[in-house]
Design an enzyme around this catalytic site. Structure first.
Site, short mmCIF file in Angstrom:
data_model
loop_
_atom_site.label_atom_id
_atom_site.label_comp_id
_atom_site.label_asym_id
_atom_site.label_seq_id
_atom_site.Cartn_x
_atom_site.Cartn_y
_atom_site.Cartn_z
N GLN A 101 0.86 -1.19 0.00
CA GLN A 101 0.00 0.00 0.00
C GLN A 101 0.89 1.25 0.00
OE1 GLN A 101 -2.88 1.46 -0.25
NE2 GLN A 101 -4.27 -0.23 -0.52
N GLY A 147 -9.93 1.24 6.09
CA GLY A 147 -8.83 2.02 6.62
C GLY A 147 -8.73 3.42 6.05
N GLY A 149 -11.37 4.80 3.69
CA GLY A 149 -12.71 5.35 3.56
C GLY A 149 -13.33 5.74 4.88
N ARG A 172 -16.98 -3.09 9.75
CA ARG A 172 -16.35 -1.79 9.48
C ARG A 172 -17.23 -0.65 9.98
NH1 ARG A 172 -13.58 -2.18 3.45
NH2 ARG A 172 -11.81 -3.50 4.08
N ASN A 213 -24.46 -2.69 -0.44
CA ASN A 213 -23.45 -2.71 -1.48
C ASN A 213 -23.67 -1.50 -2.40
OD1 ASN A 213 -22.14 -3.40 -4.11
ND2 ASN A 213 -21.62 -5.28 -3.02
N SER A 236 -12.53 -0.38 -1.76
CA SER A 236 -11.21 -0.90 -2.15
C SER A 236 -11.22 -1.38 -3.60
CB SER A 236 -10.80 -2.04 -1.20
OG SER A 236 -10.60 -1.56 0.10
N HIS A 238 -9.34 -0.49 -5.92
CA HIS A 238 -8.00 -0.64 -6.49
C HIS A 238 -7.59 -2.10 -6.61
CE1 HIS A 238 -7.25 -1.02 -2.19
NE2 HIS A 238 -6.14 -1.65 -2.50
N TYR A 244 -12.60 -5.16 -3.42
CA TYR A 244 -13.98 -4.80 -3.79
C TYR A 244 -14.89 -6.02 -3.71
CZ TYR A 244 -17.57 -2.19 -6.41
OH TYR A 244 -18.70 -1.53 -6.80
N CYS A 383 -1.37 17.22 9.77
CA CYS A 383 -1.90 18.47 9.21
C CYS A 383 -1.18 18.74 7.90
CB CYS A 383 -1.75 19.65 10.17
SG CYS A 383 -0.06 20.17 10.46
#
Length: 529
Positions: A101, A147, A149, A172, A213, A236, A238, A244, A383
């Site tokens: 990642q 993580g 989203g 989640r 979904n 997810s 990606h 996904y 920041c």
């Protein structure tokens, strides 16, 4: 070592037992055997030695010098001709690589807060451009509470708006409720819409987690004629196999199908992405502000059969909202307190507020973060600071450690999503002015200059938040321990690192980057007499 362990703290990582930190498959180490060897080596590493880590596996220690990085990391890098998911998965199954990642395999993940401020900044700019400076009286529809989203609901409410967040995994949603990133939860669509519409009408800032979904719920919302004001997504997407979840599958069924029919699973995932994006484009056509949030959902939708012009009918968040910040070398500056004492972060919060009293958006962020952000693992903060600002903050932290005002060293890093550290044509470098979207020299140069400047550890990764074949990116970490050595490292690294963002955008022809370079003394040889 503390930061590696923090990445796998049960309050931080998605699946710490599998070494997965976030993003579905983003790991801190390749295997537990490799993890143990990394920890063992870090315990004995001298101040003039450097550990090399190849895709989560420690492969060598060499004598270097005291100002060299202690650790150099490369994750998921593949020769371009072979840089695709199928090849990567074959090599991963053979135990030869891992997916790092962005901050999972570089040991500087700080939980959902790590992306929260970037999401806050993006939505704040969206509010500035389209809604008079606030999201009050608006609804943001989005998907994904993992993580990355999971930052979305809190970022929306921090900007005064209503967030309706869809996720297929109830755990989640529950986790976001527990950590106060999410206000309410339901598995009933009508209930969720009632809450959202009532809050929008009343100007309340409320976030709602809806079990469902996206590829099913969003087309239904469009069909009903319900209209959000803003639409985005951080599922997810990606990773069409490991991340996904296609329409019609519960999370447990998805896990089973991934194992028995991975090819069929991916086909279903891409088809669902097409339905998902088609609905988002429908909201765009109806007048909503729609943007991609860097998870490669648009590319997946096109693979699922959605025509190119429809899949890419809306822009990515960087060209839409963030690029002006990148031109100033501004990006996600993050730090963690090795003491584990929240009071150390409270003191650094005050220091940052004192250093930049005229930055209203930063002042608002620090105040809201102190009130509303739950720490995960080591107390930490993030920041967005620009060229010249990061070094001032880093040196101030070092002084605070040296004086005893802080009880232990401060680890300073950033997301790989930064102004000069990434080449990602569907995200950070989408639609560059000079067409240089796919030029990957920049993240490599960023890593090289950070290593030369004395960052304590430096990493280069492939794939990040958009997937294998779609990005190259780099990260750095430097530690403020109160010493003269740390002061020198901080001054060099926190100048050169954001400086690569200024020169990258100046080279592409952005006027603001050229102004910043001239104003702040960033040398650009092609501009010198």
């Amino acid at each position: 070592m503390r930061m590696l362990m923090n990445n796998l703290d049960p309050d931080v990582a998605e699946r710490p037992e599998d070494l997965v930190v976030y993003g579905g498959t983003g790991r801190a180490a390749r295997s537990w055997e490799a993890y143990d060897a990394i920890v063992r080596t870090l315990k004995t590493l001298r101040d003039d030695e450097t550990l090399l880590v190849q895709s989560g596996k420690p492969v060598g220690v060499f004598q270097t010098h005291a100002m060299a990085p202690r650790v150099l990391i490369s994750n998921s890098m593949l020769v371009p001709k072979w840089a695709d998911w199928d090849t990567f998965r074959e090599l991963e199954a053979a135990g030869l690589t891992m997916y790092g990642q962005m901050t999972a395999g570089s040991w500087i993940y700080i939980g959902t807060q790590g992306i929260l401020q970037g999401t806050y900044e993006t939505l704040a700019e969206c509010a500035h451009q389209r809604f008079g400076g606030t999201l009050q009286g608006t609804i943001t529809l989005t998907g994904g509470l993992g993580g990355m989203g999971g930052a979305q609901p809190l970022a929306v409410t921090m900007n005064g708006g209503v967030a309706l967040c869809i996720d297929v995994d109830p755990t989640r949603i529950e986790r976001r409720i527990k950590t106060r990133y999410l206000d309410r939860e339901t598995d009933d669509l009508d209930t969720a819409l009632g809450w959202a519409d009532e809050a929008r009408s009343g100007g309340e800032a409320v976030s709602i987690g809806l079990l469902g979904n996206c590829a099913e719920v969003e087309p239904e919302l469009l069909r009903r004629g319900w209209r959000p004001d803003i639409v985005t997504d951080q599922t997810s997407a990606h990773d069409p196999l490991g991340g996904y979840v296609p329409a019609g599958l519960a999370p447990d069924d998805a896990v089973a199908l991934r194992g028995t029919d991975p090819e069929g699973y991916q086909h279903r995932a891409y088809a669902s992405m097409a339905e998902h994006v088609a609905a988002m484009v429908g909201f765009l056509d109806a007048g909503a502000v729609v943007f991609d949030y860097g998870n490669n959902l648009r590319a997946g939708a096109e693979l699922g059969g959605l025509p190119h012009d429809r899949a890419y009918a809306y822009p990515g968040f960087v060209p839409a909202f963030v690029r002006p910040l990148f031109c100033e070398g501004k990006g996600p500056f993050r730090w963690a307190a090795l003491s584990g004492d929240p009071e150390d972060i409270a003191k650094t919060d005050r220091a940052v507020s004192e250093l930049f009293p005229d930055d209203a958006r930063l002042q608002r962020w620090i105040r809201l973060a102190e009130e509303r952000v739950a720490y995960q693992g080591l107390p930490a903060r993030i920041c967005w600071l620009g060229y010249g600002e990061r070094v001032r903050a880093g040196l101030r932290f070092n002084e605070m450690v040296a004086s005893g005002e802080l009880s232990a060293p401060i680890v300073i890093g950033r997301d790989h999503l930064d102004s000069g550290s990434v080449a990602s044509p569907f995200r950070e470098t989408e639609d560059m002015m000079d067409g240089s979207d796919a030029i990957a020299d920049w993240p490599i140069l960023n890593a090289l200059i950070n290593a030369s400047a004395g960052a304590h550890w430096v990493s280069v990764h492939h794939g990040g938040g958009v997937g294998i074949g779609y990005s190259i990116h780099a990260g750095m970490v430097v530690v403020a321990d109160g010493s003269d050595n740390a002061r020198e490292r901080l001054e060099l690294v926190l100048t050169s690192d954001p400086g690569t963002g200024v020169i990258r955008h100046a080279d592409a022809g952005y006027e603001r980057a050229l102004e910043v370079a001239a104003e702040r003394g960033v040398r650009i040889p092609m501009r010198e007499p």
